[in-house]
Design a protein around this motif. Sequence first.
Motif, mmCIF file in Angstrom:
data_model
loop_
_atom_site.group_PDB
_atom_site.id
_atom_site.type_symbol
_atom_site.label_atom_id
_atom_site.label_comp_id
_atom_site.label_asym_id
_atom_site.label_seq_id
_atom_site.Cartn_x
_atom_site.Cartn_y
_atom_site.Cartn_z
ATOM 1 N N ASN A 30 31.069 40.860 62.951
ATOM 2 C CA ASN A 30 31.402 41.631 64.186
ATOM 3 C C ASN A 30 31.952 42.700 64.338
ATOM 4 O O ASN A 30 31.448 43.951 64.925
ATOM 5 C CB ASN A 30 32.264 40.633 65.490
ATOM 6 N N HIS A 78 23.120 48.658 72.641
ATOM 7 C CA HIS A 78 23.797 47.424 73.211
ATOM 8 C C HIS A 78 24.074 46.453 72.200
ATOM 9 O O HIS A 78 23.057 45.717 71.588
ATOM 10 C CB HIS A 78 23.233 46.931 74.419
ATOM 11 N N PHE A 79 25.329 46.299 71.697
ATOM 12 C CA PHE A 79 25.773 45.295 70.760
ATOM 13 C C PHE A 79 26.274 44.281 71.452
ATOM 14 O O PHE A 79 27.253 44.181 71.972
ATOM 15 C CB PHE A 79 26.483 45.919 69.721
ATOM 16 N N LYS A 80 25.515 42.956 71.281
ATOM 17 C CA LYS A 80 26.181 42.052 71.949
ATOM 18 C C LYS A 80 27.110 41.023 71.067
ATOM 19 O O LYS A 80 26.816 40.454 69.980
ATOM 20 C CB LYS A 80 25.073 40.943 72.331
ATOM 21 N N GLU A 81 28.349 41.094 71.449
ATOM 22 C CA GLU A 81 29.363 40.553 70.536
ATOM 23 C C GLU A 81 29.635 39.132 70.904
ATOM 24 O O GLU A 81 29.563 38.720 71.687
ATOM 25 C CB GLU A 81 30.707 41.464 70.626
ATOM 26 N N THR A 82 29.815 38.207 69.873
ATOM 27 C CA THR A 82 30.189 36.999 69.807
ATOM 28 C C THR A 82 31.594 36.681 69.521
ATOM 29 O O THR A 82 32.155 37.443 69.067
ATOM 30 C CB THR A 82 28.980 36.148 69.162
ATOM 31 N N GLU A 108 18.700 47.116 71.235
ATOM 32 C CA GLU A 108 19.571 45.746 71.355
ATOM 33 C C GLU A 108 19.826 45.400 69.852
ATOM 34 O O GLU A 108 19.149 44.920 69.287
ATOM 35 C CB GLU A 108 19.143 44.820 72.358
ATOM 36 N N LYS A 121 22.346 42.087 67.917
ATOM 37 C CA LYS A 121 22.982 41.108 68.053
ATOM 38 C C LYS A 121 23.118 40.226 66.989
ATOM 39 O O LYS A 121 22.467 40.288 65.790
ATOM 40 C CB LYS A 121 22.550 40.016 69.331
ATOM 41 N N ASP A 149 11.277 43.235 66.744
ATOM 42 C CA ASP A 149 12.517 42.455 66.519
ATOM 43 C C ASP A 149 12.635 42.515 65.015
ATOM 44 O O ASP A 149 11.875 41.708 64.428
ATOM 45 C CB ASP A 149 12.695 41.439 67.107
#
Length: 298
Positions: free
Chosen positions: A158, A180-184, A216, A218, A288
């Motif tokens: 992350n 856009h970076f989707k952090e978890t 995007e 992720k 992707d």
Amino acid sequence: MEIVIGILTVLIIFLVLYIVLIQLQLRNINYQLEKRLTEYTRQPVSVELINKDLNKLVVNINKYLKAEESLRLKRIREDRKFRELIVNISHDLRTPLTAIKGYQQLIKKGELPYEQLKKLEIAIKHTNELENLIQYFFEYSYLTNSEPDIDLERTNLNNFVAESLITFIPLLEEKSLSLHFKETKPIFALVDKKMLKRIIQNLARNCIQHSEGDIEVKLLLMKDRVIISFKNPIKDAYNVDEEQLFDRFYTADKARSKSTGLGLAIVKLLAEQMGGSTEAAVHSESLDIRVSLPLYKG
């Protein structure tokens, strides 16, 4: 009769002892070979039992080991020479390229008519593309012709991915793109940080170069793997061959594309050297690209 039986008994005992000694010698030879492999020693294999065939076997093993060692040393010397050649050629190409870029910047600072300025900007664009091509070419050549020096360590993906992507903000703004970076929750992988950074840089550049919209990024957590996904809309998605996307010099449109495919070929090489893999898929006019890496299980 008793004498014959006695002689046969002695012979049998002698043969059994001889077979046992042969087995012990074979075990000893195996032990010596395993020791060479685990401790990386160059000690020749030895045998204590006097047996013509066994001695010949040991002699041939030592000859083979010596020949293998000579080939290994020769390969190391050739790899070293190749790296030096790559560095020298790279320097020879970059020196005039740097001069060209310098003169372009000086010309740009002067007063130029609009048409001349547009032509100069096109020249600068092609110069930058040439610089990237040279970088990719020599990096790919180096990776495919040398033994990788891999330092795997526990890494918080992350944080690492986020920090690596920050450097691309100016380029994204220049291209009017958003990322856009989707952090978890924290995900830890076993990776070489230098290799992983190069993977992220190449994927980010690939997206920025070809994206028709926002990008995007992720992280996907699997059973024993973690996947880094870069997804972006593209033009003429039907022309993309997912099976060949990571092949060197692959282009989706050979008539118009200026991409050499080397950036993604490097991504595949680096991922595989760390025990990972790559894949790509086209969904609804979006590409992707996914890199799978070993999950840290400590």
